[in-house]
Design a protein around this motif. Structure first.
Motif, PDB file in Angstrom:
ATOM      1  N   GLN A   1       0.826  -1.206   0.000  1.00 57.86           N
ATOM      2  CA  GLN A   1       0.000   0.000   0.000  1.00 57.86           C
ATOM      3  C   GLN A   1       0.859   1.255   0.000  1.00 57.86           C
ATOM      4  N   GLN A   2       0.203   2.346  -0.317  1.00 57.50           N
ATOM      5  CA  GLN A   2       0.820   3.663  -0.258  1.00 57.50           C
ATOM      6  C   GLN A   2      -0.158   4.607   0.408  1.00 57.50           C
ATOM      7  N   ASP A   3       0.242   5.189   1.513  1.00 57.38           N
ATOM      8  CA  ASP A   3      -0.624   6.117   2.256  1.00 57.38           C
ATOM      9  C   ASP A   3      -1.955   5.478   2.638  1.00 57.38           C
TER      10      ASP A   3
ATOM     11  N   VAL B   1      -2.338  -2.387  -5.441  1.00 63.30           N
ATOM     12  CA  VAL B   1      -2.624  -3.565  -6.260  1.00 63.30           C
ATOM     13  C   VAL B   1      -4.115  -3.696  -6.548  1.00 63.30           C
ATOM     14  N   VAL B   2      -4.949  -3.461  -5.532  1.00 63.96           N
ATOM     15  CA  VAL B   2      -6.402  -3.622  -5.660  1.00 63.96           C
ATOM     16  C   VAL B   2      -7.070  -2.263  -5.476  1.00 63.96           C
ATOM     17  N   PRO B   3      -7.536  -1.609  -6.518  1.00 64.04           N
ATOM     18  CA  PRO B   3      -8.216  -0.320  -6.380  1.00 64.04           C
ATOM     19  C   PRO B   3      -9.441  -0.432  -5.481  1.00 64.04           C
TER      20      PRO B   3
ATOM     21  N   VAL C   1      -5.139  11.793   5.717  1.00 66.52           N
ATOM     22  CA  VAL C   1      -4.647  11.500   4.367  1.00 66.52           C
ATOM     23  C   VAL C   1      -5.572  10.531   3.644  1.00 66.52           C
ATOM     24  N   LEU C   2      -5.966   9.445   4.337  1.00 67.14           N
ATOM     25  CA  LEU C   2      -6.812   8.448   3.690  1.00 67.14           C
ATOM     26  C   LEU C   2      -8.216   8.988   3.421  1.00 67.14           C
TER      27      LEU C   2
END
Length: 404
Positions: A360-362, A367-369, A396-397
């Motif tokens: 994941q990033q942030d 990989v999975v939208p 952020v999320l």
């Protein structure tokens, strides 16, 4: 019938509730599913459990600690009360007693959550089940005979709940040391199988060491700053918040009468065997303490602030048995940490690395939208899985989810 909800958060601990707070503020439709009750993981800790980092570190968005003891350490009842009050204050859409048994792909890039309360289809799913998902035991644990009673830290309540006799604790991070101290204080003979764990003093010049460290970049370190991804599994520093907070490490435990052992190697015949490496484990912790001291000194120098006095640890020497007879041990308690357990119910194996951690990033899967995470170790920074870092990650999320 399958219910349709825009976004679903799984887990109502500090991570899930922090994100829910931000989504409520943004007007984003969502629900929070919790298998037990709000703060369920905290409810399951042992009876005397309390925070190890000070109360002022509880900095949830819209839910900062408001008590009169910011430098104290909340016991688990107060931690749970804080989370319950927090959820009530912003009317978090929590559904308690709902277990997600499976998360699967659905059509048009959506998700299907199978739960004990029916099926839900969602565009976005956030897994906020935290870092304490599955107790870890070393491979050699399988060698212990069935005649030896074994439990994990999450099954420990208090010393009186244990059968009479000696106790062997395998794992020496914060939890292992706290249980060793408590059980020893209750008059029981305790053996502690030691590993490589850092330690810090509770206070430096009457100021909590966590406050000194918070002034440095330490808590803002990212996964890329570590020597390897495996370093994120290093134990939290040994110390205690119980009874007002105090030092707790191999030296204090040895002085108390806890018998230190090397790391658990396995069972041969009727004896448990341990490596001859206690001195190495102590030296490892001392080296990590020295690194923290140097970081504090540098930060103080950069800010033209006097650095606190940081005492050098005293010499450490003792003789350590390399084996003990299993018939002497009434209970073995494993306190060797936790590992991710997403694979048990999340049907997206490609979304996780070889250690089971999300790719994941942030907080959003690369990989999975539409798949997201909260409360993961080093999700964005070292503090991500703590009360201190939940607000920043949630902000952020929430922006990502709102944009979607």
């Amino acid at each position: 019938m399958t219910e349709s909800i825009d976004a679903v958060i799984v887990g109502a601990g500090q991570a899930g509730l922090s994100l829910s707070h931000e989504l409520v503020a943004a007007g984003r439709e969502h629900v929070v599913l919790e298998r037990g009750r709000v703060g369920e993981t905290w409810r399951g800790r042992w009876d005397s459990f309390c925070l190890v980092i000070p109360n002022w570190t509880v900095q949830l968005p819209g839910g900062h600690y408001r008590g009169d003891d910011p430098d104290g350490f909340m016991p688990k009842r107060e931690i749970v009360d804080h989370l319950v009050t927090y959820a009530e204050r912003f009317r978090a859409p929590v559904r308690e007693g709902v277990t997600v048994t499976s998360l699967e792909p659905a059509d048009h890039g959506s998700f299907l959550l199978r739960t004990t309360a029916g099926e839900i289809r969602a565009k976005d799913v956030v897994l906020a089940s935290g870092g304490y998902q599955k107790p870890h035991r070393p491979p050699a644990a399988a060698q212990l005979p069935d005649s030896v009673r074994t439990i994990d830290a999450q099954d420990y309540a208090n010393p009186t709940a244990l059968p009479p006799g000696k106790v062997l604790i395998i794992g020496s991070g914060q939890t292992g040391c706290q249980l060793a101290e408590e059980i020893s204080e209750a008059g029981r003979e305790v053996f502690l199988a030691c590993g490589r764990a850092p330690w810090i003093p509770r206070r430096l010049e009457e100021r909590d060491t966590i406050a000194w460290i918070n002034d440095t970049p330490y808590f803002d370190a990212s996964l890329s700053d570590l020597p390897s991804p495996a370093a994120r599994l290093l134990a939290n520093p040994q110390m205690s918040g119980r009874s007002g907070g105090h030092d707790l490490n191999y030296r204090t435990l040895q002085a108390q009468g806890v018998q230190l052992l090397g790391h658990f190697r396995g069972v041969a015949g009727s004896r448990a065997h341990f490596a001859d490496d206690v001195a190495e484990s102590v030296a490892f912790g001392d080296a990590r303490y020295a690194q923290i001291c140097e970081l504090i000194r540098k930060t103080c120098a950069d800010g033209s602030v006097p650095a606190p006095e940081m005492p050098v640890p005293p010499p450490f020497a003792a003789n350590f048995p390399e084996s003990i007879a299993l018939h002497e041990i009434a209970t073995v308690i494993f306190t060797s940490g936790f590992r991710p357990d997403y694979a048990r119910w999340v049907r997206f194996p490609e979304a996780f690395d070889s250690d089971g951690f999300p790719i994941q990033q942030d907080g959003s899967s690369t990989v999975v939208p539409g798949l997201h995470f909260m409360g993961v170790h080093f999700q964005r920074k070292r503090k991500s899985a703590t009360f201190l870092g939940a607000a920043e990650d949630a902000t952020v999320l929430a922006e990502t989810l709102s944009a979607r």
